[in-house]
Design a protein around this motif. Structure first.
Motif, PDB file in Angstrom:
ATOM      1  N   LYS A  70       0.834  -1.206   0.000  1.00  0.00           N
ATOM      2  CA  LYS A  70       0.000   0.000   0.000  1.00  0.00           C
ATOM      3  C   LYS A  70       0.870   1.257   0.000  1.00  0.00           C
ATOM      4  O   LYS A  70       0.532   2.260  -0.644  1.00  0.00           O
ATOM      5  CB  LYS A  70      -0.908   0.006   1.234  1.00  0.00           C
ATOM      6  N   ALA A  71       1.995   1.205   0.709  1.00  0.00           N
ATOM      7  CA  ALA A  71       2.918   2.341   0.729  1.00  0.00           C
ATOM      8  C   ALA A  71       3.507   2.564  -0.660  1.00  0.00           C
ATOM      9  O   ALA A  71       3.651   3.711  -1.104  1.00  0.00           O
ATOM     10  CB  ALA A  71       4.023   2.099   1.743  1.00  0.00           C
ATOM     11  N   GLN A  72       3.834   1.490  -1.366  1.00  0.00           N
ATOM     12  CA  GLN A  72       4.364   1.613  -2.722  1.00  0.00           C
ATOM     13  C   GLN A  72       3.322   2.221  -3.651  1.00  0.00           C
ATOM     14  O   GLN A  72       3.634   3.089  -4.481  1.00  0.00           O
ATOM     15  CB  GLN A  72       4.803   0.247  -3.242  1.00  0.00           C
ATOM     16  N   GLU A  73       2.073   1.791  -3.517  1.00  0.00           N
ATOM     17  CA  GLU A  73       0.989   2.364  -4.316  1.00  0.00           C
ATOM     18  C   GLU A  73       0.842   3.860  -4.030  1.00  0.00           C
ATOM     19  O   GLU A  73       0.712   4.680  -4.945  1.00  0.00           O
ATOM     20  CB  GLU A  73      -0.331   1.648  -4.012  1.00  0.00           C
ATOM     21  N   ALA A  74       0.873   4.218  -2.736  1.00  0.00           N
ATOM     22  CA  ALA A  74       0.750   5.626  -2.354  1.00  0.00           C
ATOM     23  C   ALA A  74       1.906   6.448  -2.920  1.00  0.00           C
ATOM     24  O   ALA A  74       1.714   7.581  -3.381  1.00  0.00           O
ATOM     25  CB  ALA A  74       0.698   5.748  -0.835  1.00  0.00           C
ATOM     26  N   LEU A  75       3.108   5.885  -2.890  1.00  0.00           N
ATOM     27  CA  LEU A  75       4.278   6.593  -3.412  1.00  0.00           C
ATOM     28  C   LEU A  75       4.110   6.879  -4.902  1.00  0.00           C
ATOM     29  O   LEU A  75       4.408   7.978  -5.374  1.00  0.00           O
ATOM     30  CB  LEU A  75       5.535   5.768  -3.170  1.00  0.00           C
ATOM     31  N   GLU A  76       3.622   5.908  -5.641  1.00  0.00           N
ATOM     32  CA  GLU A  76       3.444   6.088  -7.089  1.00  0.00           C
ATOM     33  C   GLU A  76       2.381   7.137  -7.383  1.00  0.00           C
ATOM     34  O   GLU A  76       2.535   7.961  -8.297  1.00  0.00           O
ATOM     35  CB  GLU A  76       3.095   4.747  -7.728  1.00  0.00           C
ATOM     36  N   ILE A  77       1.302   7.136  -6.601  1.00  0.00           N
ATOM     37  CA  ILE A  77       0.247   8.148  -6.769  1.00  0.00           C
ATOM     38  C   ILE A  77       0.803   9.532  -6.444  1.00  0.00           C
ATOM     39  O   ILE A  77       0.561  10.499  -7.172  1.00  0.00           O
ATOM     40  CB  ILE A  77      -0.963   7.816  -5.877  1.00  0.00           C
ATOM     41  N   TYR A  78       1.539   9.614  -5.344  1.00  0.00           N
ATOM     42  CA  TYR A  78       2.145  10.886  -4.943  1.00  0.00           C
ATOM     43  C   TYR A  78       3.056  11.429  -6.027  1.00  0.00           C
ATOM     44  O   TYR A  78       3.002  12.623  -6.377  1.00  0.00           O
ATOM     45  CB  TYR A  78       2.931  10.706  -3.636  1.00  0.00           C
ATOM     46  N   ARG A  79       3.910  10.582  -6.573  1.00  0.00           N
ATOM     47  CA  ARG A  79       4.868  11.049  -7.575  1.00  0.00           C
ATOM     48  C   ARG A  79       4.158  11.576  -8.813  1.00  0.00           C
ATOM     49  O   ARG A  79       4.574  12.589  -9.393  1.00  0.00           O
ATOM     50  CB  ARG A  79       5.841   9.925  -7.934  1.00  0.00           C
ATOM     51  N   ARG A  80       3.088  10.909  -9.235  1.00  0.00           N
ATOM     52  CA  ARG A  80       2.336  11.392 -10.392  1.00  0.00           C
ATOM     53  C   ARG A  80       1.718  12.759 -10.092  1.00  0.00           C
ATOM     54  O   ARG A  80       1.787  13.686 -10.902  1.00  0.00           O
ATOM     55  CB  ARG A  80       1.246  10.398 -10.782  1.00  0.00           C
ATOM     56  N   ASP A  81       1.123  12.888  -8.921  1.00  0.00           N
ATOM     57  CA  ASP A  81       0.474  14.144  -8.534  1.00  0.00           C
ATOM     58  C   ASP A  81       1.502  15.265  -8.378  1.00  0.00           C
ATOM     59  O   ASP A  81       1.297  16.395  -8.837  1.00  0.00           O
ATOM     60  CB  ASP A  81      -0.306  13.946  -7.227  1.00  0.00           C
ATOM     61  N   PHE A  82       2.627  14.942  -7.734  1.00  0.00           N
ATOM     62  CA  PHE A  82       3.664  15.953  -7.486  1.00  0.00           C
ATOM     63  C   PHE A  82       4.252  16.451  -8.794  1.00  0.00           C
ATOM     64  O   PHE A  82       4.481  17.651  -8.965  1.00  0.00           O
ATOM     65  CB  PHE A  82       4.751  15.360  -6.590  1.00  0.00           C
ATOM     66  N   ARG A  83       4.497  15.537  -9.740  1.00  0.00           N
ATOM     67  CA  ARG A  83       5.057  15.948 -11.029  1.00  0.00           C
ATOM     68  C   ARG A  83       4.084  16.869 -11.773  1.00  0.00           C
ATOM     69  O   ARG A  83       4.497  17.796 -12.460  1.00  0.00           O
ATOM     70  CB  ARG A  83       5.353  14.709 -11.884  1.00  0.00           C
ATOM     71  N   ARG A  84       2.795  16.595 -11.615  1.00  0.00           N
ATOM     72  CA  ARG A  84       1.795  17.370 -12.344  1.00  0.00           C
ATOM     73  C   ARG A  84       1.599  18.764 -11.747  1.00  0.00           C
ATOM     74  O   ARG A  84       1.496  19.753 -12.478  1.00  0.00           O
ATOM     75  CB  ARG A  84       0.464  16.613 -12.346  1.00  0.00           C
ATOM     76  N   ASP A  85       1.516  18.862 -10.434  1.00  0.00           N
ATOM     77  CA  ASP A  85       1.105  20.115  -9.808  1.00  0.00           C
ATOM     78  C   ASP A  85       2.090  20.712  -8.804  1.00  0.00           C
ATOM     79  O   ASP A  85       2.085  21.926  -8.597  1.00  0.00           O
ATOM     80  CB  ASP A  85      -0.237  19.920  -9.071  1.00  0.00           C
ATOM     81  N   GLY A  86       2.900  19.883  -8.159  1.00  0.00           N
ATOM     82  CA  GLY A  86       3.637  20.390  -7.012  1.00  0.00           C
ATOM     83  C   GLY A  86       5.125  20.581  -7.179  1.00  0.00           C
ATOM     84  O   GLY A  86       5.754  21.230  -6.330  1.00  0.00           O
ATOM     85  N   ALA A  87       5.715  20.047  -8.239  1.00  0.00           N
ATOM     86  CA  ALA A  87       7.175  20.039  -8.340  1.00  0.00           C
ATOM     87  C   ALA A  87       7.778  21.432  -8.302  1.00  0.00           C
ATOM     88  O   ALA A  87       8.871  21.634  -7.760  1.00  0.00           O
ATOM     89  CB  ALA A  87       7.600  19.316  -9.613  1.00  0.00           C
ATOM     90  N   PHE A  88       7.090  22.405  -8.878  1.00  0.00           N
ATOM     91  CA  PHE A  88       7.662  23.748  -8.965  1.00  0.00           C
ATOM     92  C   PHE A  88       6.993  24.726  -8.000  1.00  0.00           C
ATOM     93  O   PHE A  88       7.227  25.933  -8.073  1.00  0.00           O
ATOM     94  CB  PHE A  88       7.556  24.263 -10.399  1.00  0.00           C
ATOM     95  N   ASN A  89       6.166  24.193  -7.095  1.00  0.00           N
ATOM     96  CA  ASN A  89       5.516  25.033  -6.088  1.00  0.00           C
ATOM     97  C   ASN A  89       6.474  25.192  -4.906  1.00  0.00           C
ATOM     98  O   ASN A  89       6.258  24.677  -3.815  1.00  0.00           O
ATOM     99  CB  ASN A  89       4.195  24.404  -5.644  1.00  0.00           C
TER     100      ASN A  89
END
Length: 222
Positions: A70-89
């Motif tokens: 479940k932690a691995q799944e959460a990490l993959e979801i986080y990385r997708r979201d972060f790349r889309r919206d948060g990386a440069f915030n």
């Protein structure tokens, strides 16, 4: 002042989050989206701050109590979201760019040693036009084969050495206990920055704590 702190450093390694960049807004937003998507209780902002610095997979298991899959799944979801919206915030902390310029002018090789995935760290540094200050950029691997700060620091030192840098008197600049411990695994001392995300207790193993980029410049360049 202790001569260990004032000696001439042959190379300087920098953590990224909380040391160079105030990246908490983007990270916390992506973590919030991830927890909501998975139907998990969303921690407070203060609780999320503890996730910034150590390898995220470990935090998801140890702090959120998620099993490994479940932690691995959460990490993959986080990385997708972060790349889309948060990386440069994020924002570069005051005085940091001037510090990099001083170190570059003095001929001191610099490296990034971050628990972020390496390609992500490079994209962020490119965005803020910081990449050219660094001889090497070392981060976690996408496969999670290289996740701990000790692994990342070792990778940074190896890359610096391969490029001809002298790492015999290297120092790491960071903001969390994970930086101190990861560097110590390679007999590299750490200077902690007070403007980061760590608590005062996390600096106990460091050789110094600094409150400003000007003070850090003094310790790195004399």
């Amino acid at each position: 002042m202790n001569s260990v702190v004032t000696r001439t450093w042959s190379a300087v390694l920098f953590d990224l989050d909380g040391t160079i960049l105030d990246s908490a807004p983007g990270i916390i937003a992506a973590l919030t989206d991830t927890f909501k998507f998975l139907g998990l209780p969303v921690p407070s902002r203060d609780e999320f701050m503890a996730y910034i610095g150590p390898p995220l997979l470990a935090s998801l298991q140890e702090r959120a109590g998620l099993p490994a899959d479940k932690a691995q799944e959460a990490l993959e979801i986080y990385r997708r979201d972060f790349r889309r919206d948060g990386a440069f915030n994020s924002a570069v902390f005051p005085g940091v760019i001037g510090l990099f310029e001083s170190l570059r002018d003095a001929g001191v090789p610099l490296a990034i040693a971050t628990s972020k995935p390496e390609d992500q760290a490079r994209a962020i540094l490119d965005h803020f036009e910081l990449t050219d200050y660094f001889t090497t950029i070392a981060g976690a691997s996408e496969s999670d084969a290289r996740t701990s700060k000790a692994h990342v620091v070792g990778h940074a030192l190896a890359q610096l050495t391969a490029q001809g840098a002298d790492v015999s008197q290297a120092v790491l600049v960071g903001d969390r206990i994970y930086d101190v411990e990861g560097a110590a695994a390679h007999d590299v001392p750490t200077i902690i920055v007070e403007w980061g995300y760590g608590s005062p207790e996390e600096a106990k193993g460091a050789i110094a704590t600094v409150y400003s980029a000007d003070r850090l410049r003094e310790l790195l360049l004399g």
